[in-house]
Design a protein around this motif. Structure first.
Motif, mmCIF file in Angstrom:
data_model
loop_
_atom_site.group_PDB
_atom_site.id
_atom_site.type_symbol
_atom_site.label_atom_id
_atom_site.label_comp_id
_atom_site.label_asym_id
_atom_site.label_seq_id
_atom_site.Cartn_x
_atom_site.Cartn_y
_atom_site.Cartn_z
ATOM 1 N N GLU A 63 0.836 -1.205 0.000
ATOM 2 C CA GLU A 63 0.000 0.000 0.000
ATOM 3 C C GLU A 63 0.871 1.255 0.000
ATOM 4 N N ARG A 64 1.901 1.256 0.826
ATOM 5 C CA ARG A 64 2.777 2.438 0.893
ATOM 6 C C ARG A 64 3.520 2.633 -0.427
ATOM 7 N N SER A 65 3.970 1.557 -1.044
ATOM 8 C CA SER A 65 4.670 1.659 -2.327
ATOM 9 C C SER A 65 3.757 2.216 -3.414
ATOM 10 N N LEU A 66 2.515 1.730 -3.449
ATOM 11 C CA LEU A 66 1.573 2.243 -4.444
ATOM 12 C C LEU A 66 1.257 3.712 -4.170
ATOM 13 N N PHE A 67 1.111 4.084 -2.908
ATOM 14 C CA PHE A 67 0.856 5.476 -2.537
ATOM 15 C C PHE A 67 1.961 6.384 -3.061
ATOM 16 N N THR A 68 3.225 6.025 -2.810
ATOM 17 C CA THR A 68 4.337 6.860 -3.261
ATOM 18 C C THR A 68 4.416 6.895 -4.791
ATOM 19 N N LEU A 69 4.053 5.807 -5.426
ATOM 20 C CA LEU A 69 4.012 5.785 -6.885
ATOM 21 C C LEU A 69 2.919 6.717 -7.403
ATOM 22 N N LEU A 70 1.756 6.669 -6.774
ATOM 23 C CA LEU A 70 0.638 7.515 -7.205
ATOM 24 C C LEU A 70 0.953 8.998 -7.055
ATOM 25 N N ILE A 71 1.555 9.392 -5.938
ATOM 26 C CA ILE A 71 1.816 10.825 -5.749
ATOM 27 C C ILE A 71 2.930 11.338 -6.659
ATOM 28 N N SER A 72 3.642 10.436 -7.317
ATOM 29 C CA SER A 72 4.649 10.861 -8.285
ATOM 30 C C SER A 72 4.013 11.243 -9.624
ATOM 31 N N VAL A 73 2.725 10.926 -9.798
ATOM 32 C CA VAL A 73 2.011 11.250 -11.034
ATOM 33 C C VAL A 73 1.533 12.696 -10.962
ATOM 34 N N SER A 74 1.744 13.428 -12.028
ATOM 35 C CA SER A 74 1.309 14.825 -12.101
ATOM 36 C C SER A 74 -0.199 14.932 -11.867
ATOM 37 N N GLY A 75 -0.596 15.800 -10.932
ATOM 38 C CA GLY A 75 -2.019 16.006 -10.663
ATOM 39 C C GLY A 75 -2.579 15.149 -9.543
ATOM 40 N N ILE A 76 -1.752 14.283 -8.959
ATOM 41 C CA ILE A 76 -2.232 13.443 -7.858
ATOM 42 C C ILE A 76 -1.456 13.806 -6.596
ATOM 43 N N GLY A 77 -2.205 14.280 -5.608
ATOM 44 C CA GLY A 77 -1.620 14.577 -4.316
ATOM 45 C C GLY A 77 -1.975 13.473 -3.338
ATOM 46 N N PRO A 78 -1.463 13.577 -2.125
ATOM 47 C CA PRO A 78 -1.744 12.544 -1.124
ATOM 48 C C PRO A 78 -3.234 12.270 -0.872
ATOM 49 N N PRO A 79 -4.110 13.299 -0.788
ATOM 50 C CA PRO A 79 -5.531 12.973 -0.554
ATOM 51 C C PRO A 79 -6.144 12.118 -1.672
ATOM 52 N N LEU A 80 -5.809 12.427 -2.919
ATOM 53 C CA LEU A 80 -6.354 11.639 -4.029
ATOM 54 C C LEU A 80 -5.726 10.248 -4.069
ATOM 55 N N ALA A 81 -4.444 10.146 -3.775
ATOM 56 C CA ALA A 81 -3.797 8.830 -3.724
ATOM 57 C C ALA A 81 -4.450 7.969 -2.645
ATOM 58 N N GLN A 82 -4.809 8.598 -1.530
ATOM 59 C CA GLN A 82 -5.500 7.896 -0.448
ATOM 60 C C GLN A 82 -6.871 7.416 -0.915
ATOM 61 N N LYS A 83 -7.583 8.240 -1.703
ATOM 62 C CA LYS A 83 -8.889 7.835 -2.240
ATOM 63 C C LYS A 83 -8.751 6.655 -3.184
ATOM 64 N N VAL A 84 -7.690 6.661 -3.994
ATOM 65 C CA VAL A 84 -7.463 5.551 -4.928
ATOM 66 C C VAL A 84 -7.264 4.262 -4.138
ATOM 67 N N LEU A 85 -6.423 4.308 -3.108
ATOM 68 C CA LEU A 85 -6.194 3.111 -2.287
ATOM 69 C C LEU A 85 -7.467 2.670 -1.569
ATOM 70 N N SER A 86 -8.326 3.624 -1.241
ATOM 71 C CA SER A 86 -9.589 3.292 -0.576
ATOM 72 C C SER A 86 -10.604 2.713 -1.544
#
Length: 189
Positions: A63-86
């Protein structure tokens, strides 16, 4: 690692050496069975901005690895990355990105068609190289109850609750069919 003070589906309050830490978590890391005053270990990511610091917590390294990968994408911040994981399991996210299924990604709350295309474009090659993909594939290949867990999550159970109940059912009746495991697990929920 610390003492759990409070819990909710979106955050934990963990006391570590007399200091309370507010840890934002995705739904996939929420465990309703945790009670205050229990010792917990949470994998964390500290997000630092010029005006704030936020702590994000995860149950697994995948989960943490995917989170850090997601926030590396332009336009995705931590709140949206958290929503994706949820909103989706790691194996399902991996499958959708590798298959280039933008429509499937748009079913995640907060992900529109343009963002889904950007996720596929930026992550398709990188996701295969990460432990996120290995963990997702291993989870699907090694766990005989994965299909039952995914079915229970689709029916509204939390991922942690589903894994726990399916584990209990498989422990008592390891030879049961997927349908029987789901039926027994629903009875326990």
């Amino acid at each position: 690692r610390g003492t759990l003070q409070a819990t909710s589906p979106t955050h934990l309050l963990v006391d570590v050496g007399g200091v309370g830490y507010h840890v934002n978590i995705p739904l996939s890391s929420y465990d309703a069975s945790l009670k205050p005053d229990e010792t917990v270990t949470v994998l964390t990511y500290l997000h630092v901005r010029e005006d704030a610091m936020a702590l994000f917590g995860f149950l697994t390294e995948a989960e943490r690895s995917l989170f850090t990968l997601l926030i590396s994408v332009s336009g995705i911040g931590p709140p949206l990355a958290q929503k994706v994981l949820s909103g989706i399991t790691i194996p399902d996210f991996h499958r959708l990105v590798v298959a280039g299924d933008a429509r499937g990604l748009t079913r995640i709350k907060g992900v529109g068609p343009k963002l889904a295309q950007r996720l596929i474009l930026e992550l398709k090659d990188r996701i295969a190289d990460l432990s996120v993909a290995e963990a997702a594939i291993a989870q699907v290949e090694d766990d005989p109850g994965t299909e039952a867990v995914n079915a229970l999550v689709a029916l509204g159970a939390s991922p942690i609750e589903a894994r726990k109940v399916v584990g209990e059912v498989l422990e008592t009746n390891g030879e049961a069919s997927v349908e029987e495991v789901i039926r027994q697990a629903l009875g326990k929920i």
